[in-house]
Motif scaffolding. Structure first.
Motif: not given
Length: 350
Positions: A84-87, A99-101, A111-114
Motif C-alpha cells: 500500500y502507499t501513503e501518497i 501536490y502530494a496528497v 514512511k511516505l511511499r508512492i
C-alpha cells in the motif's frame, strides 16, 4: 549491472535490462556538450556525467498524464510501496505545480511511499530500480513472448502487467485468451474472429464455450511454455549460484538476481502443479515412493515432494512400464512412522 549479471537473468528479464542499458548508452558525452545552457565546467568535466544524469531522471522523475517527466524536489525522496502507499498518484494543478496528497491520516514519523510501478511485475522494478520485494509480489509476468503482437492481442490484454502467473498457481484470464487466440490463428480463423467479437461485446458465454472446446490444446501449450521457462530458469540459477564469494562480490547484483530467479521458479512450479494434475499424483511406499504413478511409458522420473514447510526431490525408476516405481529421496515419513501428507509434482520423466 555487469555483463555476467545479465547472463544470469531469464530471457525476458535480460531483454528488459539490456534495453535499459541501451537507452542509457544513447546519451553520450557529446550530447551533454551540445546543451546550450550548461556551463563549460560541467560539459567538459573529467567525470562523465551522462550516466549520472540519465539515472537521476530515469529513476527519480514523476511521469505526468501527457507522458512528460518532471523532477520534483523532495518528492523524489518518496520510497516505493508494493502492499500500500501513503501518497496518492501524482497530482498537478493548471500551472504545473505538484501536490502530494496522502491516502489516509498518516501518523507522525511514518514512511511516505508512492508506487513506482505495478508490483505484480517485479521484474520491471528490478530492471529499472534495482530492488526486489518478494514478500509483496503476488505474481510474475508469464514470460510469453509471441513473434508478433497485433491489435487483437492488445485488445485481449497482452501486456506485462496483465499476462500474469500468480504464486497460488492461478493463471490470469488474459493468458488463456492469448493462448486461445494463437491456437485459432493457425487452425480456425472463423472461430478466432468469433473470439474477438465475443470479447469486444462482453459475450462471456461464447468466450467460455470456445475456451472449453479448445482447453486440451491451450493447456498443453501452457504447460509446454512453463516447462521451457523452468528449463531456462534452472540454467540461470545454476550459473548465478556456481561461483565463489569473490565473484559474487565483483557482481554485486547476483544475490538479488538469484532471489528473483528463485521466486519465478516457485511461481511457475505452482502453475505447473495446478494445471498438470496428471503429473502430480500422490505416490507412496515404504519411502513415500511413486508406486501409484502412471506416467505412460516412462521408466525414470524426478519428483518434487512438498508439504507446508519444505520440499525435497525423489528419483524414481522402474524396469518397464506398468510395474511399481522404486524411489529414493523425498521427504520420507513422519517421526512416528506414519505417512506425511504431501503434494508430488513430476519435474521430468523419460
Amino acid at each position: 549491472m555487469t555483463d555476467y549479471c545479465l547472463q544470469c537473468l531469464p530471457p525476458l528479464m535480460r531483454k528488459m535490462a539490456e534495453e535499459e542499458r541501451t537507452t542509457c548508452q544513447r546519451l553520450s558525452k557529446d550530447s551533454i556538450a551540445s546543451v546550450p545552457f550548461l556551463c563549460d565546467d560541467l560539459k567538459y568535466h573529467p567525470r562523465d556525467f551522462t550516466e549520472w544524469a540519465y539515472q537521476i531522471v530515469y529513476t527519480r522523475a514523476v511521469e505526468t498524464e501527457d507522458g512528460d517527466l518532471k523532477l520534483i524536489p523532495m518528492a523524489d525522496y518518496f520510497n516505493h510501496g508494493s502492499d500500500y502507499t501513503e501518497i496518492a498518484p501524482a497530482q498537478f494543478d493548471e500551472h504545473g505545480n505538484y501536490y502530494a496528497v496522502t491516502t489516509y491520516d498518516v501518523p507522525a514519523g511514518s514512511k511516505l511511499r508512492i508506487s513506482y510501478a505495478d508490483p505484480r511485475n517485479p521484474a520491471h522494478l528490478l530492471a529499472r530500480y534495482g530492488f526486489f520485494e518478494e514478500e509483496c509480489s503476488p505474481s510474475s509476468y508469464c514470460k510469453l513472448l509471441p513473434p508478433t503482437v497485433n491489435q487483437d492481442m492488445l485488445d485481449l490484454g497482452y501486456s506485462h502487467d496483465r499476462m500474469l502467473f500468480y504464486r497460488t498457481g492461478e493463471v490470469a484470464d488474459e493468458v488463456w485468451d492469448i493462448l486461445l487466440y494463437l491456437h485459432l490463428s493457425s487452425t480456425n480463423l472463423d472461430e478466432q474472429q468469433l473470439l474477438m467479437n465475443a470479447h469486444r461485446q462482453n459475450d462471456f458465454q461464447t468466450k467460455l464455450a470456445l475456451h472449453e472446446k479448445h482447453y486440451s490444446t491451450t493447456s498443453a501449450a501452457l504447460l509446454q511454455h512453463v516447462d521451457g521457462i523452468l528449463e531456462e530458469i534452472d540454467k540461470v540459477i545454476r550459473k548465478s549460484d556456481a561461483h565463489p564469494t569473490y565473484i559474487k562480490n565483483e557482481h554485486r547484483r547476483l544475490p538479488l538476481i538469484h532471489k528473483h530467479n528463485k521466486f519465478v521458479r516457485e511461481t511457475f512450479d505452482n502453475v505447473r502443479a495446478r494445471y498438470a494434475p496428471e503429473f502430480s499424483e500422490e505416490y507412496s511406499s515404504s519411502n513415500n515412493a511413486a508406486s501409484t504413478m502412471d506416467l505412460d511409458g516412462a521408466t525414470h522420473a524426478i519428483v518434487q515432494e512438498c508439504d507446508d514447510a519444505e520440499c525435497a526431490l525423489a528419483e524414481c525408476v522402474r524396469d518397464r512400464p506398468g510395474v511399481e516405481w522404486n524411489c529414493e529421496g523425498g521427504l520420507g515419513q513422519n517421526a512416528d512412522g506414519s505417512q506425511r501428507q504431501t503434494m508430488q509434482t513430476v519435474l521430468a520423466a523419460e
